[in-house]
Design a protein around this motif. Structure first.
Motif, PDB file in Angstrom:
ATOM      1  N   THR A   1       0.816  -1.213   0.000  1.00 37.14           N
ATOM      2  CA  THR A   1       0.000   0.000   0.000  1.00 37.14           C
ATOM      3  C   THR A   1       0.852   1.267   0.000  1.00 37.14           C
ATOM      4  O   THR A   1       0.376   2.316  -0.429  1.00 37.14           O
ATOM      5  CB  THR A   1      -0.982   0.013   1.183  1.00 37.14           C
TER       6      THR A   1
ATOM      7  N   TYR B   1       1.382   2.168  -3.626  1.00 40.11           N
ATOM      8  CA  TYR B   1       0.112   2.626  -4.177  1.00 40.11           C
ATOM      9  C   TYR B   1      -0.217   4.040  -3.686  1.00 40.11           C
ATOM     10  O   TYR B   1      -0.610   4.898  -4.484  1.00 40.11           O
ATOM     11  CB  TYR B   1      -0.997   1.637  -3.804  1.00 40.11           C
ATOM     12  N   ALA B   2      -0.022   4.295  -2.400  1.00 45.29           N
ATOM     13  CA  ALA B   2      -0.274   5.643  -1.853  1.00 45.29           C
ATOM     14  C   ALA B   2       0.650   6.669  -2.499  1.00 45.29           C
ATOM     15  O   ALA B   2       0.228   7.788  -2.824  1.00 45.29           O
ATOM     16  CB  ALA B   2      -0.096   5.629  -0.337  1.00 45.29           C
TER      17      ALA B   2
ATOM     18  N   ASN C   1      -8.928   0.528  -1.017  1.00 45.58           N
ATOM     19  CA  ASN C   1      -7.989   1.651  -1.086  1.00 45.58           C
ATOM     20  C   ASN C   1      -8.443   2.600  -2.186  1.00 45.58           C
ATOM     21  O   ASN C   1      -7.818   2.680  -3.246  1.00 45.58           O
ATOM     22  CB  ASN C   1      -6.573   1.135  -1.393  1.00 45.58           C
TER      23      ASN C   1
END
Length: 139
Positions: free
Chosen positions: A21, A24-25, A71
């Motif tokens: 993540t 991705y963030a 997300n």
């Protein structure tokens, strides 16, 4: 980064989605900052470990949709794709074919993370046609 960033690629390993993540963030933040389109892709193996998965593209496509639902990308324009084959090769091939300006990906290998990039990230950094932003994920 030299040039304009219009298209960003973020490959996600859905077998370890909770551990990726950070990349991705970062990809979302870069896409928002540059008002760029974001491709979120996953790479399915040629031969699934679990032979009960008959349609791996459908299976991993659903897992990718679940990842995005967990997300949400907010206002960032996101497209998805399930690629098939060796992750390191498919990421580079997709970047070439899709005119990607920036790849944002994670690198983690818990056995040797203090010493080397992961093998996929290392290959992509060496062969990508664009800049690669490697995010070190926590062990």
């Amino acid at each position: 980064m030299p040039g304009t960033v219009k298209t960003i690629l973020c490959p996600v390993n859905l077998r370890h989605a909770a551990d990726t993540t950070g990349a991705y963030a970062t990809a979302l933040a870069e896409a928002a900052m540059h008002d760029a389109d974001l491709w979120v892709v996953t790479v399915a193996p040629e031969m699934e470990r679990n032979l009960n998965i008959y349609d791996s593209e459908k299976y991993w496509g659903q897992k990718l949709r679940e990842f995005l639902a967990a997300n949400p990308p907010g206002a960032v324009r996101v497209q998805t794709r399930v690629l098939k084959g060796a992750a390191h090769r498919q990421i580079v091939k997709f970047a070439l074919k899709s005119d990607i300006d920036l790849i944002v990906m994670s690198s983690a290998n818990p056995r040797i993370s203090d010493y080397l990039l992961g093998t996929t990230a290392s290959h992509v950094v060496s062969h990508a046609p664009c800049s690669v932003y490697v995010v070190r994920e926590p062990d």
